[in-house]
Design a protein around this motif. Sequence first.
Motif, short mmCIF file in Angstrom:
data_model
loop_
_atom_site.label_atom_id
_atom_site.label_comp_id
_atom_site.label_asym_id
_atom_site.label_seq_id
_atom_site.Cartn_x
_atom_site.Cartn_y
_atom_site.Cartn_z
N TYR A 292 -40.17 25.86 -48.50
CA TYR A 292 -39.83 25.07 -49.70
C TYR A 292 -39.67 25.96 -50.93
O TYR A 292 -40.43 26.92 -51.12
N GLY B 149 -33.89 11.19 -51.21
CA GLY B 149 -33.78 12.43 -51.97
C GLY B 149 -33.21 12.17 -53.36
O GLY B 149 -32.65 13.07 -53.99
N SER C 80 -38.20 12.07 -47.56
CA SER C 80 -37.10 11.58 -48.41
C SER C 80 -37.02 10.05 -48.40
O SER C 80 -35.96 9.47 -48.14
N ARG D 20 -39.97 20.17 -54.04
CA ARG D 20 -39.18 20.47 -55.24
C ARG D 20 -40.01 21.05 -56.38
O ARG D 20 -39.47 21.28 -57.46
N GLN E 195 -43.40 13.59 -38.44
CA GLN E 195 -42.87 13.40 -39.81
C GLN E 195 -41.35 13.32 -39.71
O GLN E 195 -40.71 14.29 -39.30
N SER F 43 -42.52 17.40 -36.57
CA SER F 43 -41.62 16.78 -37.55
C SER F 43 -40.21 16.79 -36.96
O SER F 43 -39.81 17.79 -36.34
N ASN F 44 -39.50 15.70 -37.18
CA ASN F 44 -38.11 15.58 -36.73
C ASN F 44 -37.96 15.65 -35.22
O ASN F 44 -36.89 16.01 -34.71
N GLY G 27 -41.24 12.50 -53.32
CA GLY G 27 -40.72 13.85 -53.61
C GLY G 27 -40.62 14.12 -55.09
O GLY G 27 -40.06 15.14 -55.50
N THR G 28 -41.17 13.23 -55.91
CA THR G 28 -41.01 13.42 -57.35
C THR G 28 -41.77 14.66 -57.84
O THR G 28 -42.78 15.05 -57.25
N THR G 29 -41.28 15.21 -58.96
CA THR G 29 -42.00 16.31 -59.61
C THR G 29 -42.66 15.81 -60.90
O THR G 29 -43.12 16.61 -61.70
N LYS G 30 -42.68 14.48 -61.08
CA LYS G 30 -43.19 13.92 -62.34
C LYS G 30 -44.50 13.17 -62.10
O LYS G 30 -44.55 12.24 -61.27
N ASP H 219 -48.05 17.58 -49.10
CA ASP H 219 -47.20 18.05 -48.00
C ASP H 219 -46.34 19.23 -48.47
O ASP H 219 -45.62 19.11 -49.46
N ARG I 218 -44.35 9.37 -62.23
CA ARG I 218 -43.71 8.73 -61.06
C ARG I 218 -44.65 8.73 -59.85
O ARG I 218 -44.55 7.87 -58.98
N LEU J 22 -36.84 8.00 -50.72
CA LEU J 22 -35.90 7.47 -51.73
C LEU J 22 -34.53 8.12 -51.54
O LEU J 22 -33.73 8.21 -52.48
N1 LIG Z 1 -40.09 17.28 -42.51
C1 LIG Z 1 -38.92 17.50 -43.06
O1 LIG Z 1 -37.95 17.95 -42.40
C2 LIG Z 1 -38.73 17.18 -44.51
C3 LIG Z 1 -37.44 17.20 -45.08
C4 LIG Z 1 -37.31 16.88 -46.43
C5 LIG Z 1 -38.45 16.55 -47.19
N2 LIG Z 1 -39.69 16.58 -46.61
C6 LIG Z 1 -40.91 16.20 -47.38
O2 LIG Z 1 -40.67 14.95 -47.98
C7 LIG Z 1 -40.93 15.02 -49.37
C8 LIG Z 1 -40.09 14.03 -50.09
O3 LIG Z 1 -38.69 14.32 -49.93
P1 LIG Z 1 -37.72 14.15 -51.17
O4 LIG Z 1 -38.09 15.09 -52.24
O5 LIG Z 1 -36.32 14.20 -50.68
O6 LIG Z 1 -38.15 12.65 -51.61
P2 LIG Z 1 -37.53 11.46 -52.39
O7 LIG Z 1 -38.74 10.81 -53.03
O8 LIG Z 1 -36.66 10.66 -51.50
O9 LIG Z 1 -36.58 12.09 -53.53
C9 LIG Z 1 -37.09 12.83 -54.57
C10 LIG Z 1 -36.02 12.96 -55.62
O10 LIG Z 1 -35.84 11.68 -56.24
C11 LIG Z 1 -36.01 11.80 -57.65
N3 LIG Z 1 -36.71 10.62 -58.16
C12 LIG Z 1 -37.88 10.10 -57.73
N4 LIG Z 1 -38.23 9.01 -58.44
C13 LIG Z 1 -37.24 8.84 -59.37
C14 LIG Z 1 -37.00 7.87 -60.37
N5 LIG Z 1 -37.87 6.87 -60.59
N6 LIG Z 1 -35.85 7.99 -61.10
C15 LIG Z 1 -34.98 8.99 -60.88
N7 LIG Z 1 -35.16 9.96 -59.93
C16 LIG Z 1 -36.28 9.88 -59.18
C17 LIG Z 1 -36.89 13.02 -57.84
O11 LIG Z 1 -36.66 13.56 -59.13
P3 LIG Z 1 -37.90 13.83 -60.13
O12 LIG Z 1 -38.61 15.02 -59.61
O13 LIG Z 1 -37.22 14.06 -61.44
O14 LIG Z 1 -38.75 12.59 -60.14
C18 LIG Z 1 -36.42 13.93 -56.72
O15 LIG Z 1 -35.28 14.67 -57.10
C19 LIG Z 1 -40.67 16.50 -49.73
O16 LIG Z 1 -41.33 16.91 -50.90
C20 LIG Z 1 -41.24 17.18 -48.51
O17 LIG Z 1 -42.64 17.30 -48.64
C21 LIG Z 1 -39.84 16.87 -45.30
#
Ligand SMILES: NC(=O)c1ccc[n+]([C@@H]2O[C@H](COP(=O)([O-])OP(=O)(O)OC[C@H]3O[C@@H](n4cnc5c(N)ncnc54)[C@H](OP(=O)(O)O)[C@@H]3O)[C@@H](O)[C@H]2O)c1
Length: 298
Positions: free
Chosen positions: A55, A216, A212, A23, A182, A160-161, A262-265, A50, A268, A214
Motif C-alpha cells: 500500500y 473506491g 472497497s 490510502r 477478504q 484475500s480474493n 477506505g477513508t482518510t478522514k 487493515d 468519515r 464504497l
Molecule cells: N484485499 C484486497 O485486494 C484489497 C483491495 C483494495 C482495498 N483493500 C482494503 O480495503 C480498504 C478500503 O478500500 P477503498 O479505499 O477502496 O474503500 P472505499 O471506502 O470503497 O473508498 C475509499 C475512497 O472513497 C472516498 N470517500 C469515502 N467516504 C467519502 C465521502 N463521504 N465522500 C466522498 N468521498 C468519500 C475516500 O476519500 P477520503 O479519503 O477523502 O474520504 C477514498 O478515496 C483499503 O484501505 C484496504 O485496506 C483490500
Amino acid sequence: MVKKVQLSSDGPELSRIVAGMWRISEVDHSVNNTVSMIEAAVANGITTFDNADIYGDYSAEEVFGEAFEKSGVARDQVQFVAKYNIILPSSNRPSNELHMYNTSFEHIVKSVENSLKLHRTDYLDLALIHRPDPLMVPQEVVKAMEELKNDGKVKYFGVSNFSVRQFEMLQSFIPFQLVTNQIEISPFALDSFTNGDLDYCIEHNRKPMAWSPLGGGKLFQSGDSEFFRVLNLLCDRYDCTQDQLVFAWLIKHPASILPITGTTKADRIVAAARAVGIQLTREDWFRFYVAARGEDVP
Ligand SMILES: NC(=O)c1ccc[n+]([C@@H]2O[C@H](COP(=O)([O-])OP(=O)(O)OC[C@H]3O[C@@H](n4cnc5c(N)ncnc54)[C@H](OP(=O)(O)O)[C@@H]3O)[C@@H](O)[C@H]2O)c1
C-alpha cells in the motif's frame, strides 16, 4: 459504538467495521492525519486496522506504525491485519522486476518480519495471502504459517480474493482455520451475492471482510441514474449519508460482512461507525440491491 465479531469458531475478534490503510500515505501530513484517524476510530469501536506491504507504493505500513506509536493507543486494544504476496515494480523496491505474486516460504516470512518492524509491533493479529497465486505451493505456505505462528509473530491467518475452491484447497493443507476471505463487495461489485462466496462463508462460519465497500469512491460520483435516485431516497428515509447507507446495507447480510472503510478522514470514520445503528427493512435492502444490479431480481 462498533462491536467486535469473531471471524470463525477459532478465529480472532475484529471490529465489525475495519479501518483500511491503503490510502493513508497519499494525503498531506499523512502521519498526523493517521494519528487523528486512529484515535477517532478507536474511540468509536473501530479497533481493527487493515494494511498491506504494497500500500502507498510500499509506504503505508511505515506511516501507520509511526502514527500508531504517536497515538498513544494501547496495542492490546487494537488488531493489526496485513497482506502479502503481491510484487509491484517500485522505486522503493528496486529489485522488483514486474507485477506478479510470490507466495514462497521465504517471501512470506521475510515480508511479515519487515511488516512487524514497520508496524512497530512484535505480532500481527491476522496475516492474509493477498491474491491467489498460480505458483503457490500449499505445503510451503503451511510451513511459513506454522513457523510464524510458533514464533508468536502472527496469531491468525486468512486469505484475500480467493474463490471458494481456492480457499478449500489451501484450507485442506492447514491444521488450523483460515479465518476469513477478504473480498470485494459493494454496490458495484455484487458477484459474491450469487457466486457462492458468501454462502460458503455462512456454511463454514467464516466472516468475510469487504474491500472497497464504497466502490473506491465511485459512490460519490453522483449521477442521475436510477441507482443514485434510490440511494438518495434511502438516505432521506434513514436520515443518513450515502456511505452510512451502504455500510448498513452490507451489515444486514447474514454472512456478517465486515466492511473495510477506505477513508482518510477522521470524521468519515466516525460516520462509518454510526452506520451500525441503521436497520434497513427487507424491502429497502432489496430496493437498493435491485438499483445496484440495474435490473430486477430473477
Ligand atoms: N484485499 C484486497 O485486494 C484489497 C483491495 C483494495 C482495498 N483493500 C482494503 O480495503 C480498504 C478500503 O478500500 P477503498 O479505499 O477502496 O474503500 P472505499 O471506502 O470503497 O473508498 C475509499 C475512497 O472513497 C472516498 N470517500 C469515502 N467516504 C467519502 C465521502 N463521504 N465522500 C466522498 N468521498 C468519500 C475516500 O476519500 P477520503 O479519503 O477523502 O474520504 C477514498 O478515496 C483499503 O484501505 C484496504 O485496506 C483490500
